[in-house]
Design an enzyme around this catalytic site. Structure first.
Site, PDB file in Angstrom:
ATOM      1  N   ASP A 125       0.838  -1.189   0.000  1.00 28.84           N
ATOM      2  CA  ASP A 125       0.000   0.000   0.000  1.00 28.84           C
ATOM      3  C   ASP A 125       0.881   1.250   0.000  1.00 28.84           C
ATOM      4  O   ASP A 125       2.057   1.214   0.357  1.00 28.84           O
ATOM      5  CB  ASP A 125      -0.917   0.007   1.222  1.00 28.84           C
ATOM      6  CG  ASP A 125      -2.138  -0.896   1.063  1.00 28.84           C
ATOM      7  OD1 ASP A 125      -2.343  -1.410  -0.046  1.00 28.84           O
ATOM      8  OD2 ASP A 125      -2.866  -1.086   2.052  1.00 28.84           O
TER       9      ASP A 125
ATOM     10  N   MET B  20     -11.919   6.447   7.517  1.00 25.75           N
ATOM     11  CA  MET B  20     -12.152   7.235   6.297  1.00 25.75           C
ATOM     12  C   MET B  20     -13.368   8.146   6.440  1.00 25.75           C
ATOM     13  O   MET B  20     -14.288   8.110   5.627  1.00 25.75           O
ATOM     14  CB  MET B  20     -12.335   6.318   5.085  1.00 25.75           C
ATOM     15  CG  MET B  20     -11.218   5.311   4.880  1.00 25.75           C
ATOM     16  SD  MET B  20     -11.691   3.908   3.826  1.00 25.75           S
ATOM     17  CE  MET B  20     -12.615   2.888   4.996  1.00 25.75           C
TER      18      MET B  20
ATOM     19  N   LYS C 228      -3.015   3.506  -3.041  1.00 28.06           N
ATOM     20  CA  LYS C 228      -3.575   4.753  -3.538  1.00 28.06           C
ATOM     21  C   LYS C 228      -3.432   5.803  -2.453  1.00 28.06           C
ATOM     22  O   LYS C 228      -3.315   5.497  -1.263  1.00 28.06           O
ATOM     23  CB  LYS C 228      -5.028   4.579  -3.951  1.00 28.06           C
ATOM     24  CG  LYS C 228      -6.002   4.343  -2.809  1.00 28.06           C
ATOM     25  CD  LYS C 228      -7.415   4.282  -3.347  1.00 28.06           C
ATOM     26  CE  LYS C 228      -8.425   4.101  -2.230  1.00 28.06           C
ATOM     27  NZ  LYS C 228      -9.798   4.088  -2.718  1.00 28.06           N
TER      28      LYS C 228
END
Length: 276
Positions: free
Chosen positions: A35, A170, A57
């Site tokens: 990651d 998130m 990402k």
């Protein structure tokens, strides 16, 4: 000879929170698919001749699609290589591991899951937040701030009725929207909230407030976590303003210094780098 895929959790950001098993697996890897926010110190555990590829990402921008990641894992393992799919936090929590497991099973590729410390636990540890407490919270709920469909499937009223500590991975920056949902579901305005940015790293920041003022929270650097619940009244008093039950002479925004722990990760990370 067919190789094997290891689905490994890199932990929440601090390289010292990597597990011993994860370190051992990395030292034996032929390929590491990692990651975006995995610390360089962790990647250096891989052999010098190992292939290292960033497949993560950042800020929603993908280097590679999930389907391509699945293809790489299957193809590389089928060629006989030991493949480490290195994920932020714990691979089983908001880490798309279900999709990767399905692809590996379909291709009849041997795999193993190596758990890691999830972002919520890492963040709670530095702020000294007991995520459960016999006197105020017997349940703990992890939520994703967004889903693949973009819809919000959360039953907020049922969630509030649990009287649980809630950790939102998130969460984005629409704190006003989250506050409205919580208030509409019956959560008291005085319920404490904490936003933790880049947990367990030298760049960690913690902002504490209440549900009624959550919409005024600053946009701290990603990745972030939002923690909500009465358990926050038992957190380290340095990160709680006076109105939450602890004396405080400083501002609500606390920038935590961790140089004494020699943490040198460039940025914190969460499960699926806090981005599903």
């Amino acid at each position: 000879m067919t190789g094997k895929v290891y689905l490994v959790g890199a932990g929440p950001g601090d390289p010292e929170l990597l597990t011993l098993k994860a370190a051992r697996v990395l030292k034996q890897a032929d390929v590491v698919l990692h990651d975006e926010l995995v610390a360089k110190q962790i990647l250096r555990l891989a052999p010098a001749n190992a292939q290292i590829r960033n497949v993560g990402k950042r800020c929603g921008k993908k280097n590679i699609s999930q389907e391509e990641i699945n293809f790489l894992m299957v193809t590389l393992a089928a060629s006989g290589l030991q493949v480490v799919r290195l994920k932020g936090g714990d691979p089983l929590i908001f880490g798309r591991i279900g999709e990767e497991i399905a692809a590996l099973r379909k291709a009849d590729i041997q795999f193993e899951v190596v758990p890691g410390i999830t972002a919520a636990v890492g963040a709670a540890s530095t702020a000294q937040i007991p995520l459960t407490h016999r006197q105020s919270s017997h349940a703990l709920v992890f939520l994703a701030g967004h889903t693949a469909s973009g819809a919000d499937p959360t039953n907020w009223r049922a969630l509030v009725s649990l009287e649980a500590a809630v950790v939102i991975y998130m969460p984005g920056h629409d704190y006003s929207g989250i506050a409205r949902k919580l208030q509409s579901a019956g959560l008291p305005n005085e319920t404490p909230c904490v936003i933790i940015s880049r947990a367990t790293t030298p760049e960690e920041q913690i902002f504490s407030t209440k549900v009624e003022n959550l919409g005024d929270a600053p946009r701290l650097p990603a990745p972030t976590l939002l923690v909500i619940g009465e358990v926050l009244r038992y957190a380290d008093h340095r990160f709680l303003p006076e109105e939450l039950g602890w004396p405080s002479s400083g501002p609500s925004l606390a920038i935590q210094s961790e140089t004494e722990f020699s943490r040198s990760s460039p940025a914190g990370l969460g499960d699926e780098e806090q981005g599903a």
